[in-house]
Design a protein around this motif. Structure first.
Motif, short mmCIF file in Angstrom:
data_model
loop_
_atom_site.label_atom_id
_atom_site.label_comp_id
_atom_site.label_asym_id
_atom_site.label_seq_id
_atom_site.Cartn_x
_atom_site.Cartn_y
_atom_site.Cartn_z
N LEU A 7 0.84 -1.20 0.00
CA LEU A 7 0.00 0.00 0.00
C LEU A 7 0.88 1.25 0.00
O LEU A 7 1.85 1.33 0.74
N TRP A 8 0.51 2.20 -0.86
CA TRP A 8 1.17 3.51 -0.90
C TRP A 8 0.10 4.59 -0.81
O TRP A 8 -0.98 4.46 -1.41
N THR A 9 0.41 5.64 -0.05
CA THR A 9 -0.53 6.74 0.14
C THR A 9 -0.12 7.94 -0.71
O THR A 9 1.04 8.37 -0.67
N ILE A 10 -1.07 8.46 -1.48
CA ILE A 10 -0.88 9.71 -2.22
C ILE A 10 -1.38 10.81 -1.28
O ILE A 10 -2.58 10.93 -1.04
N LYS A 11 -0.46 11.59 -0.74
CA LYS A 11 -0.78 12.51 0.35
C LYS A 11 -1.49 13.75 -0.19
O LYS A 11 -0.90 14.54 -0.92
N ARG A 12 -2.74 13.87 0.19
CA ARG A 12 -3.57 15.04 -0.09
C ARG A 12 -4.79 14.94 0.79
O ARG A 12 -4.88 14.01 1.61
N ASP A 13 -5.74 15.86 0.67
CA ASP A 13 -6.92 15.82 1.52
C ASP A 13 -8.18 15.81 0.66
O ASP A 13 -8.50 16.82 0.02
N PRO A 14 -8.90 14.67 0.59
CA PRO A 14 -8.60 13.40 1.26
C PRO A 14 -7.51 12.63 0.53
O PRO A 14 -7.31 12.83 -0.67
N PRO A 15 -6.81 11.72 1.23
CA PRO A 15 -5.75 10.95 0.58
C PRO A 15 -6.30 9.94 -0.42
O PRO A 15 -7.46 9.54 -0.34
N SER A 16 -5.45 9.54 -1.35
CA SER A 16 -5.77 8.44 -2.26
C SER A 16 -4.69 7.37 -2.11
O SER A 16 -3.66 7.62 -1.47
N TYR A 17 -4.91 6.21 -2.72
CA TYR A 17 -4.02 5.07 -2.45
C TYR A 17 -3.68 4.29 -3.71
O TYR A 17 -4.49 4.18 -4.64
N PHE A 18 -2.47 3.73 -3.71
CA PHE A 18 -2.06 2.70 -4.66
C PHE A 18 -2.01 1.38 -3.89
O PHE A 18 -1.50 1.33 -2.76
N PHE A 19 -2.51 0.32 -4.52
CA PHE A 19 -2.43 -1.01 -3.89
C PHE A 19 -1.99 -2.03 -4.93
O PHE A 19 -2.56 -2.11 -6.01
N GLY A 20 -0.95 -2.81 -4.61
CA GLY A 20 -0.43 -3.81 -5.52
C GLY A 20 -1.11 -5.15 -5.37
O GLY A 20 -1.21 -5.69 -4.27
#
Length: 475
Positions: free
Chosen positions: A12-25
């Motif tokens: 899991l990787w977090t794309i930091k913003r408000d609200p955050p978004s995510y990458f999932f492998g």
């Protein structure tokens, strides 16, 4: 026994913003083999996000149709016409062996679910003589005992797509079917023949017990569950192409194997990473107040020139999220409530001009749609499509219902102005479309034998008329 959550590594990787978004492998194995090892914060990120994006829309019938068309040889050509005779004979012999062995490869659990060997073989290898050689190579590579035993359970990315649909989350895709399919058809003929020959040699050696595959499905599952973020195995899982490079090859064949490896790495990983990353950027920029969950093959996040690298070059702050780290989606705006899991289902989200709405193909010549080899589990996908079709059909019928009136009992003699929708069925792993007969009235030759419901209407009508006559006489 499961290790402590803090001991697990995360995809899991977090794309930091408000609200955050995510990458999932994800990986292409049955989700039941890995689900218990996926950290809770990854599952929480999935549930708290409101818009899910995958590589392809795995629940769309058009996806299967387009991938099928891409796999087939030009009209009028068969595999026997294009392959060297010795390779064609070896291929046919190997498929006969697989069909013979498949009943013994099936597990009791698969048989208990009604998954039979003939059905499964037809679903994977049906119509193989019409496929392009490169797709036959991938098909042969997937017809092993280990892979057969895993069929019938959705793989991880398909499971997430089905869960998103069940939870009525909005979903979308960052790639077009052609962008995954055409690179495979781009190998030149000598490279394709080399790849198919090497694949057959590997399978024949496995049958003889003189060869062992360097990277098995069990290795893939082990590395994933242990959170191995540096494993090269995931690149092969992402590209779905076997590795042909080995020390036993003659020098000239080793060069060919390296050329194929470089081609697929460039076309199926690096170029796709760049394209996928740009489209993720477009979504994030156009919808800054939305929370996204992007589930792509794990290989797209590892190594060089990853999707994450593309986002970072564009100025986004993307960080790896360890298993024990809390997920905080911040204060979600009111506009996001429209995408909650309790809201009605939406149409897929398509934003940039690079992501046009995919229309269903108008070609009527392809009546049979085969499951896709590169996608997780063709059988489960086909059954999901059929359920989706029936559900929509049922809703349409409910909307059309109205209060019955007396004149509804009369049988119409004129030509029908509309034709009922075609029936979609799954037979031996294929989707077949059965159109209803057109241009016939109720009493055309095609309808000489009236159904029981029509006879009931006649009987009821006569009874009502008789009753009316009696009432007139009484009064």
């Amino acid at each position: 026994p499961l290790p402590w959550q803090s001991e697990l590594n995360s995809f899991l990787w977090t794309i930091k913003r408000d609200p955050p978004s995510y990458f999932f492998g994800t990986i292409h194995v049955p989700y039941t083999r890995v689900w218990d090892f996926i950290p809770e914060n990854s599952k929480k990120a999935f549930h708290q996000s409101h818009i899910m994006y995958f590589e392809l829309d795995l629940t769309d019938p058009y996806t299967i149709s387009a991938l099928t068309s891409c796999q087939l040889l030009p009209q009028g050509e068969n595999l026997q016409d294009v392959l060297p005779r010795d390779i064609y004979c070896r291929l046919k012999r190997h498929l006969e062996y697989v069909k013979l062995m498949m009943p013994s490869w099936m597990t009791p659990d698969q048989q208990g679910k009604g998954l039979y060997a003939d059905y499964l073989f037809n679903a994977i290898a049906g119509n193989w003589e019409r496929k392009r050689p490169v797709w036959v190579m991938l098909m042969v590579n997937s017809l092993t005992e280990v892979d057969i035993k895993s069929r019938g359970v959705p793989v991880l990315d398909l499971y997430l797509a089905q869960e998103a649909e069940r939870l009525r989350k909005q979903t979308g895709a960052v790639e077009k079917v052609e962008e995954q399919c055409h690179p495979l058809n781009g190998l030149n003929f000598s490279q394709v023949i080399f790849a198919l020959n090497q694949t057959l040699l590997q399978q024949e050696s496995l049958r003889a017990g003189s060869f062992q595959i360097p990277y098995t499905t069990e290795d893939l599952i082990k590395h994933y569950n242990c959170g191995d973020l540096s494993s090269i195995i995931f690149n092969h899982d992402t590209s779905q192409v076997p590795n042909f490079i080995n020390a036993t090859l003659p020098a000239h064949e080793r060069i060919t194997a390296q050329e194929i490896d470089r081609y697929f790495r460039q076309e199926l990983i690096y170029k796709r990473n760049e394209r996928m990353g740009r489209r993720v950027k477009d979504l994030l920029e156009e919808y800054p107040d939305k929370s996204f969950f992007f589930a792509f093959g794990a290989g797209h996040f590892m190594g060089n020139n990853t999707v994450i690298d593309v986002l970072r070059r564009e100025g986004f702050d993307v960080e790896h999220t360890p298993a024990g780290q809390a997920i905080n989606n911040g204060k979600l705006p009111k506009t996001l409530l429209a995408f909650s899991s309790s809201s009605p289902a939406h149409h897929p989200y398509v934003v940039s001009q690079e992501l046009p709405v995919l229309m269903h193909p108008q070609k009527e010549e392809e009546e049979e749609l085969l499951p896709h080899l590169l996608l997780p589990d063709g059988i489960d996908m086909l059954e999901n499509v059929e359920r989706k079709y029936k559900k929509k059909k049922k809703k349409k019928q409910q909307k059309k219902q109205r209060l019955r009136q007396f004149n509804d009992l009369w049988v119409r003699f004129e030509e029908s102005a509309t034709n009922p929708p075609p029936r979609i069925r799954i037979i031996n792993g294929y989707i077949t479309v059965e159109p209803q007969p057109q241009g016939h009235g109720w009493f055309s030759p095609a309808r000489k034998d009236t159904s029981s419901s029509h006879q009931l209407s006649h009987s009821l009508l006569l009874s009502l008329l008789t009753l009316a006559m009696h009432m007139v006489r009484l009064h």
